[in-house]
Structure formats: C-alpha cells, structure tokens
Design a protein around this motif. Structure first.
Motif, PDB file in Angstrom:
ATOM      1  N   TRP A  62       0.822  -1.195   0.000  1.00 44.98           N
ATOM      2  CA  TRP A  62       0.000   0.000   0.000  1.00 44.98           C
ATOM      3  C   TRP A  62       0.858   1.247   0.000  1.00 44.98           C
ATOM      4  N   ILE A  63       0.456   2.211  -0.803  1.00 42.50           N
ATOM      5  CA  ILE A  63       0.993   3.566  -0.758  1.00 42.50           C
ATOM      6  C   ILE A  63      -0.200   4.491  -0.652  1.00 42.50           C
ATOM      7  N   SER A  64       0.028   5.734  -0.339  1.00 39.08           N
ATOM      8  CA  SER A  64      -1.102   6.649  -0.200  1.00 39.08           C
ATOM      9  C   SER A  64      -1.751   6.901  -1.561  1.00 39.08           C
ATOM     10  N   LEU A  65      -3.002   7.330  -1.531  1.00 42.93           N
ATOM     11  CA  LEU A  65      -3.713   7.636  -2.767  1.00 42.93           C
ATOM     12  C   LEU A  65      -3.026   8.773  -3.513  1.00 42.93           C
ATOM     13  N   ALA A  66      -2.502   9.752  -2.786  1.00 41.11           N
ATOM     14  CA  ALA A  66      -1.798  10.870  -3.427  1.00 41.11           C
ATOM     15  C   ALA A  66      -0.557  10.371  -4.166  1.00 41.11           C
ATOM     16  N   GLU A  67       0.214   9.475  -3.532  1.00 39.57           N
ATOM     17  CA  GLU A  67       1.392   8.909  -4.193  1.00 39.57           C
ATOM     18  C   GLU A  67       0.994   8.107  -5.426  1.00 39.57           C
ATOM     19  N   SER A  68      -0.091   7.367  -5.305  1.00 36.62           N
ATOM     20  CA  SER A  68      -0.566   6.556  -6.410  1.00 36.62           C
ATOM     21  C   SER A  68      -0.966   7.436  -7.597  1.00 36.62           C
ATOM     22  N   LEU A  69      -1.707   8.493  -7.330  1.00 37.62           N
ATOM     23  CA  LEU A  69      -2.109   9.428  -8.397  1.00 37.62           C
ATOM     24  C   LEU A  69      -0.899  10.119  -9.009  1.00 37.62           C
ATOM     25  N   PHE A  70       0.030  10.549  -8.169  1.00 32.57           N
ATOM     26  CA  PHE A  70       1.216  11.229  -8.675  1.00 32.57           C
ATOM     27  C   PHE A  70       2.084  10.271  -9.494  1.00 32.57           C
ATOM     28  N   GLY A  71       2.179   9.020  -9.067  1.00 33.58           N
ATOM     29  CA  GLY A  71       2.920   8.019  -9.830  1.00 33.58           C
ATOM     30  C   GLY A  71       2.289   7.782 -11.187  1.00 33.58           C
ATOM     31  N   LEU A  72       0.959   7.682 -11.206  1.00 35.05           N
ATOM     32  CA  LEU A  72       0.234   7.503 -12.461  1.00 35.05           C
ATOM     33  C   LEU A  72       0.478   8.681 -13.395  1.00 35.05           C
ATOM     34  N   LEU A  73       0.356   9.889 -12.862  1.00 33.57           N
ATOM     35  CA  LEU A  73       0.519  11.090 -13.692  1.00 33.57           C
ATOM     36  C   LEU A  73       1.967  11.293 -14.137  1.00 33.57           C
ATOM     37  N   ALA A  74       2.923  11.083 -13.243  1.00 33.75           N
ATOM     38  CA  ALA A  74       4.335  11.294 -13.592  1.00 33.75           C
ATOM     39  C   ALA A  74       4.784  10.302 -14.658  1.00 33.75           C
ATOM     40  N   CYS A  75       4.524   9.034 -14.425  1.00 35.63           N
ATOM     41  CA  CYS A  75       4.945   8.014 -15.396  1.00 35.63           C
ATOM     42  C   CYS A  75       4.159   8.160 -16.698  1.00 35.63           C
ATOM     43  N   GLY A  76       2.868   8.441 -16.584  1.00 32.98           N
ATOM     44  CA  GLY A  76       2.049   8.625 -17.779  1.00 32.98           C
ATOM     45  C   GLY A  76       2.491   9.820 -18.601  1.00 32.98           C
ATOM     46  N   ALA A  77       2.829  10.925 -17.950  1.00 34.18           N
ATOM     47  CA  ALA A  77       3.250  12.134 -18.671  1.00 34.18           C
ATOM     48  C   ALA A  77       4.584  11.919 -19.387  1.00 34.18           C
ATOM     49  N   ILE A  78       5.525  11.281 -18.713  1.00 35.50           N
ATOM     50  CA  ILE A  78       6.820  11.024 -19.350  1.00 35.50           C
ATOM     51  C   ILE A  78       6.647  10.075 -20.526  1.00 35.50           C
ATOM     52  N   MET A  79       5.831   9.049 -20.354  1.00 33.53           N
ATOM     53  CA  MET A  79       5.594   8.118 -21.456  1.00 33.53           C
ATOM     54  C   MET A  79       4.816   8.775 -22.592  1.00 33.53           C
ATOM     55  N   LEU A  80       3.972   9.741 -22.277  1.00 37.89           N
ATOM     56  CA  LEU A  80       3.261  10.475 -23.327  1.00 37.89           C
ATOM     57  C   LEU A  80       4.244  11.268 -24.178  1.00 37.89           C
ATOM     58  N   VAL A  81       5.242  11.856 -23.548  1.00 38.72           N
ATOM     59  CA  VAL A  81       6.301  12.552 -24.293  1.00 38.72           C
ATOM     60  C   VAL A  81       7.049  11.547 -25.175  1.00 38.72           C
ATOM     61  N   CYS A  82       7.338  10.363 -24.642  1.00 38.78           N
ATOM     62  CA  CYS A  82       8.000   9.321 -25.434  1.00 38.78           C
ATOM     63  C   CYS A  82       7.113   8.875 -26.598  1.00 38.78           C
ATOM     64  N   PHE A  83       5.811   8.843 -26.377  1.00 38.83           N
ATOM     65  CA  PHE A  83       4.859   8.481 -27.431  1.00 38.83           C
ATOM     66  C   PHE A  83       4.936   9.487 -28.579  1.00 38.83           C
ATOM     67  N   VAL A  84       4.988  10.761 -28.234  1.00 37.24           N
ATOM     68  CA  VAL A  84       5.025  11.812 -29.251  1.00 37.24           C
ATOM     69  C   VAL A  84       6.392  11.879 -29.934  1.00 37.24           C
ATOM     70  N   LEU A  85       7.463  11.844 -29.164  1.00 38.17           N
ATOM     71  CA  LEU A  85       8.802  12.036 -29.732  1.00 38.17           C
ATOM     72  C   LEU A  85       9.429  10.772 -30.312  1.00 38.17           C
ATOM     73  N   PHE A  86       9.196   9.641 -29.672  1.00 40.84           N
ATOM     74  CA  PHE A  86       9.914   8.431 -30.053  1.00 40.84           C
ATOM     75  C   PHE A  86       9.013   7.333 -30.591  1.00 40.84           C
ATOM     76  N   GLN A  87       7.752   7.585 -30.719  1.00 42.43           N
ATOM     77  CA  GLN A  87       6.785   6.655 -31.300  1.00 42.43           C
ATOM     78  C   GLN A  87       6.667   5.336 -30.544  1.00 42.43           C
ATOM     79  N   VAL A  88       6.739   5.374 -29.213  1.00 40.54           N
ATOM     80  CA  VAL A  88       6.408   4.169 -28.455  1.00 40.54           C
ATOM     81  C   VAL A  88       4.898   3.968 -28.571  1.00 40.54           C
ATOM     82  N   GLY A  89       4.434   2.761 -28.352  1.00 42.36           N
ATOM     83  CA  GLY A  89       3.018   2.465 -28.498  1.00 42.36           C
ATOM     84  C   GLY A  89       2.178   3.030 -27.362  1.00 42.36           C
ATOM     85  N   GLY A  90       0.912   3.242 -27.664  1.00 36.25           N
ATOM     86  CA  GLY A  90      -0.020   3.743 -26.657  1.00 36.25           C
ATOM     87  C   GLY A  90      -0.201   2.768 -25.508  1.00 36.25           C
TER      88      GLY A  90
END
Length: 188
Positions: A62-90
């Motif tokens: 278990w981690i806090s809900l805030a950590e969970s949301l921040f982890g989702l957003l941080a990893c998702g945002a970085i991967m979204l940049v990789c999706f746009v720049l490096f064409q990784v899959g959705g």
C-alpha cells in the motif's frame, strides 16, 4: 505484497499479449490503474479513519492515494512525451502509467528507467541477431567515416532503416523492471 502480486500478474498478462500479438490491451491496463487507485484509496481511507496504522499496510504494498495518483501522472506524462517524440506504443504508455499507480512516483520512475535500459539491451541484441555483429560494426563505421568526411550526419538507406525497425516489446522489460524495483534486486 498484495499490490505487488497484482502488479506482476498484470505485467505478466501484458507480456504474453505483447510478445504473442504485439499488443497491450486496455482490458489489462485500465483495470490495473483502477485497481491500484482503488487499493490505495481504500488504504488511505482506512488510515484516515484510524482503523489501521500505515505501518501495517506497507507490507501489503500500500501507498497513499496521493502517491498513487502522482505516480500515475508522472509516469504517464513522461511516457506520453516518449509516445510523441519516439513513437512508443499507446499500450506502453498506459502500461507504465499503471506501474506508477501501483508503486508511486519514485519507484515508478525507477521502474521506467529499468524498463528503458532492458529495452535498449534487448534492441541491441535483436540488431546483433538480425544483422550480425561484424556487419553491424562495418555499417556503423561506414556511417561515422562518412559523417566525418562530409561534415554532417550520414543518413541510413531505406534498407538499413527497415532493418532498424525491429519490434520492441516493452511489457517484458517492464515486468523485469518491476521485479527489480519491488524486490530490490539491484541496490539503489
């Protein structure tokens, strides 16, 4: 440990579909994100109501809900940049965002880095297997010499580009990364 087992089961499912069908399905990633957020929301609610102490939930993953949301957003945002720049899959974007939701931002980013390291090693192995080590070194040397001679980067031919478009499976790399991060196999 419950969250870790669930995360590894979801990553194993994504690995099987990624390798066999070259797809990471929303039916794996979206319920995984919801499960991570739900599990961590329930833990946060229980701690907030003084039902349990945070120390008793930590071994369950278990981690806090805030950590969970921040982890989702941080990893998702970085991967979204990789999706746009490096064409990784959705699917790769959603998969690593799901990992962030389970483990939080710090461990999620660490897992993402290990995923990229494993993916890069896998890509080199695939290139060596497809092209051969001597031919690959000859091609690299030819491009380096051409670049030095002309003074600008030598572009690969269409045939060379086609050989560089090997499928890269990030789900097995993410599974290996999650094992490394969750079980501390490599000290930080």
């Amino acid at each position: 440990m419950v969250a870790t087992v669930l995360l590894l089961a979801l990553l194993l499912t994504a690995t099987v579909t990624d390798v066999s069908r070259r797809r990471i399905y929303n039916a794996t990633t979206y319920p995984g994100m919801a499960a991570a957020l739900g599990l961590n929301a329930a833990g946060s609610a229980a701690v907030g109501l003084d039902w349990v102490r945070p120390e008793t939930l930590a071994p369950l993953g278990w981690i806090s809900l805030a950590e969970s949301l921040f982890g989702l957003l941080a990893c998702g945002a970085i991967m979204l940049v990789c999706f746009v720049l490096f064409q990784v899959g959705g699917g790769d974007v959603k998969l690593l965002a799901m990992v962030g939701a389970f483990v939080g931002p710090q461990r999620g980013l660490e897992a993402m880095l290990w995923t990229f390291i494993a993916g890069g090693c896998l890509a080199i192995i695939v290139l060596l297997w497809r092209i051969g080590p001597l031919d690959l070194m000859r091609r690299v040397l030819r491009h380096v010499l051409a670049t030095l001679r002309v003074g600008r980067i030598s572009r690969p031919t269409d045939e060379e580009r086609a050989q560089l478009r090997a499928p890269l499976f990030l789900a097995p790399c993410a599974l290996a990364a999650a094992v490394i991060v969750q079980f501390g196999l490599i000290p930080s």
